[in-house]
Design a protein around this motif. Structure first.
Motif, PDB file in Angstrom:
ATOM      1  N   LEU A  91       0.966  -1.204   0.277  1.00 50.44           N
ATOM      2  CA  LEU A  91      -0.243   0.067  -0.020  1.00 50.44           C
ATOM      3  C   LEU A  91       0.969   1.327   0.112  1.00 50.44           C
ATOM      4  O   LEU A  91       0.448   2.576   0.279  1.00 50.44           O
ATOM      5  N   ASP A  92       2.200   1.082  -0.183  1.00 47.23           N
ATOM      6  CA  ASP A  92       3.003   2.168  -0.112  1.00 47.23           C
ATOM      7  C   ASP A  92       2.879   3.308  -1.044  1.00 47.23           C
ATOM      8  O   ASP A  92       2.723   4.573  -0.386  1.00 47.23           O
ATOM      9  N   GLU A  93       2.253   3.362  -2.151  1.00 47.03           N
ATOM     10  CA  GLU A  93       1.844   4.256  -3.021  1.00 47.03           C
ATOM     11  C   GLU A  93       0.653   5.098  -2.333  1.00 47.03           C
ATOM     12  O   GLU A  93       0.682   6.229  -2.483  1.00 47.03           O
ATOM     13  N   GLU A  94      -0.524   4.215  -1.983  1.00 44.82           N
ATOM     14  CA  GLU A  94      -1.345   4.803  -1.152  1.00 44.82           C
ATOM     15  C   GLU A  94      -1.035   5.524   0.045  1.00 44.82           C
ATOM     16  O   GLU A  94      -1.485   6.673   0.097  1.00 44.82           O
ATOM     17  N   PHE A  95      -0.106   5.087   0.664  1.00 43.30           N
ATOM     18  CA  PHE A  95       0.183   5.919   1.792  1.00 43.30           C
ATOM     19  C   PHE A  95       0.974   7.175   1.638  1.00 43.30           C
ATOM     20  O   PHE A  95       0.710   8.455   2.145  1.00 43.30           O
ATOM     21  N   GLN A  96       1.722   7.211   0.484  1.00 45.91           N
ATOM     22  CA  GLN A  96       2.332   8.568  -0.063  1.00 45.91           C
ATOM     23  C   GLN A  96       1.275   9.472  -0.475  1.00 45.91           C
ATOM     24  O   GLN A  96       1.514  10.700  -0.204  1.00 45.91           O
ATOM     25  N   LYS A  97       0.113   9.049  -1.185  1.00 50.59           N
ATOM     26  CA  LYS A  97      -0.924   9.751  -1.742  1.00 50.59           C
ATOM     27  C   LYS A  97      -1.535  10.603  -0.490  1.00 50.59           C
ATOM     28  O   LYS A  97      -2.013  11.721  -0.518  1.00 50.59           O
ATOM     29  N   ILE A  98      -1.762   9.587   0.746  1.00 52.32           N
ATOM     30  CA  ILE A  98      -2.546  10.049   1.848  1.00 52.32           C
ATOM     31  C   ILE A  98      -1.732  11.160   2.820  1.00 52.32           C
ATOM     32  O   ILE A  98      -1.980  12.304   3.158  1.00 52.32           O
ATOM     33  N   ARG A  99      -0.351  10.766   2.794  1.00 49.00           N
ATOM     34  CA  ARG A  99       0.782  11.853   3.304  1.00 49.00           C
ATOM     35  C   ARG A  99       0.542  13.204   2.527  1.00 49.00           C
ATOM     36  O   ARG A  99       0.477  14.206   3.293  1.00 49.00           O
ATOM     37  N   LEU A 118      -8.541   1.649   2.505  1.00 47.32           N
ATOM     38  CA  LEU A 118      -7.316   0.829   2.504  1.00 47.32           C
ATOM     39  C   LEU A 118      -7.366  -0.600   2.934  1.00 47.32           C
ATOM     40  O   LEU A 118      -7.075  -1.927   2.201  1.00 47.32           O
ATOM     41  N   ASN A 119      -8.733  -0.679   3.913  1.00 48.13           N
ATOM     42  CA  ASN A 119      -8.962  -2.197   4.226  1.00 48.13           C
ATOM     43  C   ASN A 119      -9.647  -2.865   3.080  1.00 48.13           C
ATOM     44  O   ASN A 119      -9.447  -4.046   2.996  1.00 48.13           O
ATOM     45  N   SER A 120     -10.550  -2.137   2.403  1.00 51.48           N
ATOM     46  CA  SER A 120     -11.085  -2.858   1.499  1.00 51.48           C
ATOM     47  C   SER A 120     -10.056  -3.375   0.283  1.00 51.48           C
ATOM     48  O   SER A 120     -10.399  -4.112  -0.387  1.00 51.48           O
ATOM     49  N   LEU A 121      -9.185  -2.390   0.035  1.00 50.51           N
ATOM     50  CA  LEU A 121      -8.269  -2.874  -1.204  1.00 50.51           C
ATOM     51  C   LEU A 121      -7.536  -4.221  -0.519  1.00 50.51           C
ATOM     52  O   LEU A 121      -7.472  -5.194  -1.454  1.00 50.51           O
TER      53      LEU A 121
END
Ligand code: ADP
Ligand code: ASP
Ligand code: MG
Length: 440
Positions: A91-99, A118-121
């Motif tokens: 989920l690293d890319e997603e974390f980046q977007k959220i930050r 995120l949990n659903s992904l």
């Protein structure tokens, strides 16, 4: 093929072990096609919910404090789940977007919604199901109310394109495309909306208790499960504190006559509670269906001689409350007295102004405010045919030394509302439960 919509709460998706239980439940029945997921909840009593941590990140960022420590705890929760499930997924890319969004001062709603997103992904990946983002299928109007027409049209189309899918709970989009959440516990509402959009045969709501219980298990020891309950009873109990299900979750499925089944992820063979539009079965050994309550209420009592003859008196009092944005719960009246019960939180900021204005607008003899009240609802379709229920409630409370500050029987005769001191709340719930539930 029949379609079942199946929602899992936060504790059901709190860690990898829980995810495995969820997968076993979903895969046990091919009709379980659309899964609505919450954010990871508590793994134990002292643990933190991901949603709470996300709100905390927003608060810290808006105060220009570092949110890093909290955000890395959130990342760790998901990493642990992914590792525990042995998924080749990041989920690293997603974390980046959220930050990046936090740094650009995103809204609390956007941030809070990432818990379910995120949990659903992860769940979709684990189950091998498609992922449907609630942002493209659940819509709100400009004023924040739910946009049913737009939602059902778009969501039905998205669902019918997938045989099996995971949809995150709790959020949707505003007309300008930004994210909006329902109120806390709102994944239950998403589940109900998805059930309606999918024209499901049933909406299964999986949580950490074996159904709706006759009383809050945190206050009454080991309360009985309610096998069958009507939408109306459930809504009354849910609104009055039986938080197992969001009270707004009833509407979408009730209109479509889709039954709800509350089930336990940790005890999947338990039948749970069926919620139906009308029930012919009245529990034989109990008159009440359940009892629930909430703390944090105050009463404003207005006294004036011959109030009963004054046309428009109540409207003046309620007009003052409307002016100060106070929504009331209940208005018990006598000949020369009228009380308004509302949440203490809504009265406190303007307490003196409210009292002054009621005096001015009604020329009352006295206006008093008393706080620390708990409201308790005793609910049951069986009460209509049973005589003397209110009397039994009063006697049970008196025998336990609980003073009743207010009592009222609803006009449908299937609920009794009580006000007691907050300090007596637990004793009152237990006394009422004991009075009506005889162990067989
Ligand atoms: P989820 O995370 O699955 O949505 P919630 O925490 O929102 O679950 O709701 C389940 C909890 O509701 C139970 O663990 C229980 O502590 C609480 N609860 C309060 N009143 C009741 C009741 N009458 N019946 C069942 N659960 C209740
Ligand atoms: N995760 C959200 C909350 O904690 C929504 C939900 O659990 O239903 O309120
Ligand atoms: Mg919940």
């Amino acid at each position: 093929m029949q379609t079942k919509v199946i929602k899992f709460g936060g504790s059901s998706l709190a860690d990898a072990e829980q995810f495995r239980k969820v997968a076993a439940i979903v895969k046990a029945d091919p009709a379980r096609r659309y899964v609505v997921a919450s954010a990871p909840g508590k793994r134990s009593g002292e643990d933190e919910k991901v949603t709470d941590m996300l709100y905390l990140c927003h608060t810290l960022a808006s105060q220009h404090e570092s949110y890093e420590a909290v955000f890395s705890k959130i990342e760790a929760r998901y990493r642990e789940i992914i590792a525990g499930l042995e998924l080749a997924y990041s989920l690293d890319e997603e974390f980046q977007k959220i930050r990046a969004a936090i740094d650009k001062q995103t809204t609390p709603d956007y941030l809070a919604s990432r818990g379910e997103y995120l949990n659903s992904l992860v769940l979709a990946k684990f189950l091998g199901f498609a992922f449907i983002d609630a942002a493209s299928g659940v819509f709100f109007n400009e004023d924040g109310t739910f946009d049913d027409r737009h939602t059902y049209k778009a969501l039905s189309a998205l669902l019918s394109a997938e045989t099996y899918a995971v949809i995150p709970g709790f959020y949707g989009s505003l007309p300008n495309g930004s994210i909006k959440t329902f109120s806390r516990g709102g994944s239950d509402i998403t589940g109900s909306i998805v059930a309606r959009a999918a024209n499901a045969a049933i909406y299964e709501n999986w949580t950490d208790v074996s159904g709706m219980l006759m009383a809050d298990p945190r206050i009454v020891n080991n309360p009985r499960v309610i096998p069958e309950i009507t939408y109306r009873e459930l809504r009354e109990l849910a609104y009055m504190g039986a938080t197992v299900m969001h009270e707004e979750a009833i509407f979408p499925v009730r209109e479509a006559r889709i039954p709800i089944n509350i089930r336990n992820t940790n005890a999947p063979s338990d039948p749970g509670t069926m919620i139906v539009s009308q029930s012919d079965t009245i529990p034989e050994d109990t008159i009440i269906t359940g009892v629930a309550g909430r703390l944090g209420f105050s009463s404003i009592t207005i006294e004036k001689d011959r109030m009963n003859t004054e046309v428009g008196f109540g409207r003046k009092v309620l007009g003052v409350l409307e002016h100060y944005g106070v929504s009331f719960e209940h208005v018990p009246t006598g000949i020369d007295t009228m009380s308004v019960i509302a949440s203490t939180a809504s009265i406190t900021p303007n307490r003196d102004a409210i009292v002054g204005r009621i005096f001015r607008d009604t020329s009352a003899d006295s206006v008093t405010v008393e706080g620390s009240m708990a409201l308790i609802a005793v609910v049951g379709r069986g009460m209509v045919s049973a005589k003397g229920t209110a009397g039994r409630v009063c006697t049970a409370l008196a025998d336990s030394g609980v003073n009743i500050r207010m009592i009222d029987q609803g006009s449908g005769e299937h609920n009794i509302l009580l006000g007691v001191d907050e300090k007596d709340y637990a004793a009152a719930l237990n006394a009422i439960y004991e009075e009506f539930v005889h162990e067989s």
